[in-house]
Design a protein around this motif. Structure first.
Motif, PDB file in Angstrom:
ATOM      1  N   ASP A 130       0.830  -1.196   0.000  1.00 38.04           N
ATOM      2  CA  ASP A 130       0.000   0.000   0.000  1.00 38.04           C
ATOM      3  C   ASP A 130       0.868   1.249   0.000  1.00 38.04           C
ATOM      4  O   ASP A 130       2.096   1.187  -0.103  1.00 38.04           O
ATOM      5  CB  ASP A 130      -0.974  -0.001   1.179  1.00 38.04           C
ATOM      6  CG  ASP A 130      -0.280   0.192   2.525  1.00 38.04           C
ATOM      7  OD1 ASP A 130       0.953   0.393   2.551  1.00 38.04           O
ATOM      8  OD2 ASP A 130      -0.976   0.152   3.554  1.00 38.04           O
ATOM      9  N   GLY A 131       0.228   2.416   0.111  1.00 43.16           N
ATOM     10  CA  GLY A 131       0.948   3.682   0.028  1.00 43.16           C
ATOM     11  C   GLY A 131       1.910   3.920   1.168  1.00 43.16           C
ATOM     12  O   GLY A 131       2.812   4.759   1.068  1.00 43.16           O
ATOM     13  N   SER A 136       0.644   5.088 -10.849  1.00 42.07           N
ATOM     14  CA  SER A 136       0.060   5.639  -9.626  1.00 42.07           C
ATOM     15  C   SER A 136       1.071   5.696  -8.491  1.00 42.07           C
ATOM     16  O   SER A 136       0.872   6.432  -7.520  1.00 42.07           O
ATOM     17  CB  SER A 136      -1.147   4.795  -9.191  1.00 42.07           C
ATOM     18  OG  SER A 136      -2.134   4.764 -10.204  1.00 42.07           O
ATOM     19  N   GLN A 137       2.131   4.919  -8.602  1.00 43.45           N
ATOM     20  CA  GLN A 137       3.112   4.846  -7.520  1.00 43.45           C
ATOM     21  C   GLN A 137       4.258   5.835  -7.686  1.00 43.45           C
ATOM     22  O   GLN A 137       5.166   5.866  -6.864  1.00 43.45           O
ATOM     23  CB  GLN A 137       3.665   3.419  -7.427  1.00 43.45           C
ATOM     24  CG  GLN A 137       2.631   2.405  -6.951  1.00 43.45           C
ATOM     25  CD  GLN A 137       3.132   0.975  -7.011  1.00 43.45           C
ATOM     26  OE1 GLN A 137       4.064   0.664  -7.760  1.00 43.45           O
ATOM     27  NE2 GLN A 137       2.515   0.096  -6.240  1.00 43.45           N
ATOM     28  N   GLN A 153      -5.174   5.797  -5.373  1.00 40.97           N
ATOM     29  CA  GLN A 153      -3.743   6.069  -5.392  1.00 40.97           C
ATOM     30  C   GLN A 153      -3.309   6.764  -6.685  1.00 40.97           C
ATOM     31  O   GLN A 153      -2.160   7.177  -6.808  1.00 40.97           O
ATOM     32  CB  GLN A 153      -2.966   4.767  -5.200  1.00 40.97           C
ATOM     33  CG  GLN A 153      -3.235   4.118  -3.847  1.00 40.97           C
ATOM     34  CD  GLN A 153      -2.404   2.882  -3.609  1.00 40.97           C
ATOM     35  OE1 GLN A 153      -1.341   2.920  -2.997  1.00 40.97           O
ATOM     36  NE2 GLN A 153      -2.890   1.774  -4.116  1.00 40.97           N
ATOM     37  N   VAL A 188      -4.275   9.758   1.886  1.00 39.97           N
ATOM     38  CA  VAL A 188      -4.622   8.401   1.465  1.00 39.97           C
ATOM     39  C   VAL A 188      -4.530   7.528   2.708  1.00 39.97           C
ATOM     40  O   VAL A 188      -3.473   7.419   3.323  1.00 39.97           O
ATOM     41  CB  VAL A 188      -3.666   7.888   0.369  1.00 39.97           C
ATOM     42  CG1 VAL A 188      -4.036   6.467  -0.027  1.00 39.97           C
ATOM     43  CG2 VAL A 188      -3.715   8.808  -0.840  1.00 39.97           C
ATOM     44  N   PRO A 240      -5.531   2.331   1.934  1.00 35.67           N
ATOM     45  CA  PRO A 240      -6.346   2.196   0.722  1.00 35.67           C
ATOM     46  C   PRO A 240      -7.046   0.852   0.562  1.00 35.67           C
ATOM     47  O   PRO A 240      -8.135   0.785  -0.010  1.00 35.67           O
ATOM     48  CB  PRO A 240      -5.339   2.442  -0.407  1.00 35.67           C
ATOM     49  CG  PRO A 240      -3.991   2.288   0.213  1.00 35.67           C
ATOM     50  CD  PRO A 240      -4.139   2.690   1.633  1.00 35.67           C
TER      51      PRO A 240
END
Length: 413
Positions: free
Chosen positions: A39-40, A263-264, A339, A358, A361
């Motif tokens: 995840d983020g 998105s990353q 994201q 965020v 998520p």
């Protein structure tokens, strides 16, 4: 009391349990079904890919083995994904006949949840209550199906909560008196909930939650994958029919991976690519997507406009109840598709970057749903009105007798 929450998602499903020792939620990992997703916050989160592969009449493969073994690529007719979304769709994909058996969204979703329930029991967990999260949009359609599925599976006491409301509860329960807006953007839907929590006057340790506003849009991450592939095929002068179903499924899987990689990274000049083989012509190609192209796809498909409309709807509903935008303490973005950098930038423009974060998520909905066992009550409301349709034999036409108006406090008495 042992409580388990199941966030049945279009792309991934998360199951969590309330740990009595730590008094906190924990995500369950099933060795035969789960995969780890970063995840983020650079944490590995256990999710079950919402995928089913019908191997034969007596055997179905569910979850991570379907994805890791690429079963859907080899025989796409036996591969099912997105079936949760199909449960509430006005236009559904046609039923499939495999080995003399008919399969539709209900049958596949039922089998998927049955495997999840069996996996929970394999961990020697005997829940006394199961909490299921349901999208804001088409709540009633999902609710009817979930209730029927719960009976067939022999589940214990079952509770239901909006997905975005659950995430808001999970965050706000630790901050009594706060007002939280949650945007849950997953594989199939966009849900927004505006929730305010307060302590009871009689007991300052007990929380009560009030849902102030809700909005939704029938769009998700799987739509984005399809848009990427459709644009690529147009640029290459190809068609879905020309590359065949195997090629189509391969490109969808590649598009999802490229979307995640874009998105990353915050690099505005980023470009990602991956090769694929057209098995109809045995020719290798590259699918390449630049950050600017990706964001243009989102604008062309009016995704960001749908977000703006949903945000405006929630803020307008909140204003009717006397809540100003400036009174929102935190904006939480949950769901894997949140994201995407363009989505985060849109919320930053609306509310300011200091208000937006965020938040878990993949786990926020399942963890938040467990809070239902910890709060005194949730004051929700009906998003749609309900009426009885009556036939008038004299005018030979239908009339409608209203039962509940939109905005009526729920549960109704």
């Amino acid at each position: 009391m042992t409580a388990v929450a199941i966030d049945f998602g279009t792309s991934n499903t998360v199951v969590s349990i309330w740990e009595p020792d730590t008094q906190a939620p924990a995500t369950l990992r099933f060795p035969s079904l789960s995969r780890l997703f970063r995840d983020g916050d650079d944490r590995d989160v256990a999710v079950v890919p919402s995928m089913v592969y019908v191997r034969d009449l007596d055997q179905m493969v569910v979850g991570e083995p379907v994805r890791s073994q690429r079963l859907g690529i080899s025989q796409p007719k036996r591969f099912f994904r997105g079936f949760k979304r199909d449960l509430a769709a006005d236009i559904r994909p046609p039923e499939r006949t495999l080995d003399g058996q008919i399969y539709n969204a209900e049958a596949i979703a039922q089998q998927f949840l049955a495997e999840i329930w069996a996996a929970i029991q394999t961990l020697n967990i005997a829940p006394s209550v199961v909490i299921l999260s349901v999208p804001v949009g088409a709540f009633e359609r999902y609710l009817d199906w979930f209730q029927d599925a719960a009976i067939k599976l022999g589940l214990p006491e079952v509770k239901f909560v909006d997905e975005s409301t659950a995430a808001a509860l999970g965050y706000a329960v630790e901050r009594p008196g706060s007002t939280v807006l949650v945007a849950d953007f997953g594989g199939g839907t966009l849900d927004l909930s505006l929730v305010r929590t307060a302590t009871l006057a009689s007991d300052q340790t007990v929380l009560k939650a009030e849902v102030l506003a809700k909005a939704d849009a029938y769009v998700g991450g799987e739509d984005i994958d399809r848009w990427i592939v459709e644009r690529y095929l147009r640029e290459m002068s190809m068609t879905r029919e020309g590359i065949g179903e195997v090629g189509w499924q391969s490109l969808l899987a590649i598009a999802e991976r490229l979307k995640i990689r874009l998105s990353q990274t915050s690099d505005t000049q980023a470009e990602v690519q991956e090769s694929w083989l057209d098995e109809e012509t045995f020719t290798a190609y590259d699918l390449r997507v630049q950050r600017s192209q990706f964001e243009q796809i989102l604008e062309d498909q009016q995704l960001l406009e749908q977000f703006r409309q949903a945000i405006d709807d929630v803020l307008a509903l909140g204003l009717r109840k006397g809540l100003q935008k400036s009174e929102i303490d935190q904006v939480l973005l949950v769901g894997g598709s949140c994201q995407i950098q363009a989505i985060q930038q849109l919320f930053n423009v609306y509310f300011g970057p200091q208000q937006v974060q965020v938040h878990k998520p993949f786990e926020a909905v399942a963890h938040g749903a467990l809070v239902l066992t910890q709060v005194a009550g949730v004051e929700d409301y009906l998003r749609h009105g309900y009426s009885i349709r009556l036939w008038d034999p004299y005018t030979r036409s239908h009339t409608f007798f209203p039962l509940f108006e939109p905005g009526t406090t729920y549960p109704c008495r």
